[in-house]
Design a protein around this motif. Structure first.
Motif, short mmCIF file in Angstrom:
data_model
loop_
_atom_site.label_atom_id
_atom_site.label_comp_id
_atom_site.label_asym_id
_atom_site.label_seq_id
_atom_site.Cartn_x
_atom_site.Cartn_y
_atom_site.Cartn_z
N LYS A 46 78.20 31.05 -11.63
CA LYS A 46 78.44 29.91 -10.80
C LYS A 46 76.86 28.85 -10.93
O LYS A 46 77.02 27.67 -10.93
N ASN A 47 76.06 29.78 -10.76
CA ASN A 47 74.73 29.14 -10.77
C ASN A 47 74.41 28.65 -12.32
O ASN A 47 73.64 27.63 -12.13
N VAL A 48 74.67 29.30 -13.46
CA VAL A 48 74.54 28.67 -14.72
C VAL A 48 75.42 27.44 -14.99
O VAL A 48 74.84 26.34 -15.42
N GLY A 49 76.69 27.39 -14.14
CA GLY A 49 77.49 26.23 -14.38
C GLY A 49 76.94 25.22 -13.59
O GLY A 49 76.74 23.90 -13.83
N LYS A 50 76.14 25.14 -12.22
CA LYS A 50 75.54 24.48 -11.58
C LYS A 50 74.29 23.79 -12.40
O LYS A 50 74.12 22.51 -11.94
N PHE A 67 78.65 23.53 -21.19
CA PHE A 67 77.87 23.97 -22.12
C PHE A 67 77.20 25.59 -22.03
O PHE A 67 77.38 26.57 -22.84
N GLY A 68 76.39 25.51 -20.76
CA GLY A 68 75.72 26.78 -20.67
C GLY A 68 76.61 27.82 -20.14
O GLY A 68 76.39 28.79 -20.88
N VAL A 69 77.68 27.70 -19.38
CA VAL A 69 78.73 28.64 -19.17
C VAL A 69 79.32 29.28 -20.31
O VAL A 69 79.41 30.43 -20.49
N GLY A 70 79.63 28.31 -21.39
CA GLY A 70 80.37 28.75 -22.60
C GLY A 70 79.27 29.56 -23.45
O GLY A 70 79.93 30.57 -24.07
N SER A 71 78.22 29.08 -23.32
CA SER A 71 77.32 29.90 -24.16
C SER A 71 76.76 31.23 -23.71
O SER A 71 76.64 32.17 -24.18
N THR A 72 76.87 31.40 -22.28
CA THR A 72 76.58 32.26 -21.63
C THR A 72 77.67 33.72 -21.53
O THR A 72 77.36 34.85 -21.34
N GLU A 73 78.88 33.15 -21.52
CA GLU A 73 80.04 34.12 -21.25
C GLU A 73 80.16 34.83 -22.50
O GLU A 73 80.63 36.05 -22.35
N TYR A 74 79.93 34.40 -23.55
CA TYR A 74 80.15 35.34 -24.79
C TYR A 74 79.55 36.49 -24.64
O TYR A 74 80.34 37.52 -25.29
N GLY A 75 78.36 36.74 -24.54
CA GLY A 75 77.75 38.10 -24.49
C GLY A 75 77.29 38.82 -23.28
O GLY A 75 76.98 39.82 -22.82
N PHE A 76 77.93 38.16 -21.92
CA PHE A 76 77.38 38.37 -20.79
C PHE A 76 78.01 39.78 -20.10
O PHE A 76 79.23 39.70 -20.48
N ARG A 77 77.28 40.54 -19.57
CA ARG A 77 77.96 41.80 -18.94
C ARG A 77 76.67 42.53 -18.09
O ARG A 77 75.76 42.47 -18.56
N VAL A 78 77.12 42.97 -17.06
CA VAL A 78 76.23 43.68 -16.13
C VAL A 78 76.50 45.26 -16.53
O VAL A 78 77.76 45.72 -16.37
#
Length: 68
Positions: A35-39, A44-55
């Motif tokens: 949510k904050n990356v999108g903000k 574009f930031g959300v799309g770039s981050t979603e690819y490898g994002f994992r907790v």
């Protein structure tokens, strides 16, 4: 062939107000970060981050998390 690099970050969650015990898990942390990356960076930031994002690790007692 392109090599995908993974970056890891260790975070400590500090609540704004101490209101007793705070519980969180990896899905809550993922939604909050996205949510904050999108903000701040938009779609574009959300799309770039979603690819490898994992907790990778999340502990609600010590309030420490490792994010990839």
């Amino acid at each position: 062939m392109v090599r995908v690099k993974n970056r890891y970050i260790v975070v400590q969650i500090v609540p704004e107000v101490e209101a007793g015990k705070i519980t969180f898990n990896d899905s809550v942390l993922t939604k909050c970060v996205m949510k904050n990356v999108g903000k701040y960076y938009g779609e574009f930031g959300v799309g770039s981050t979603e690819y490898g994002f994992r907790v990778k690790y999340c502990n609600d007692k010590t309030r420490i998390a490792i994010i990839r």
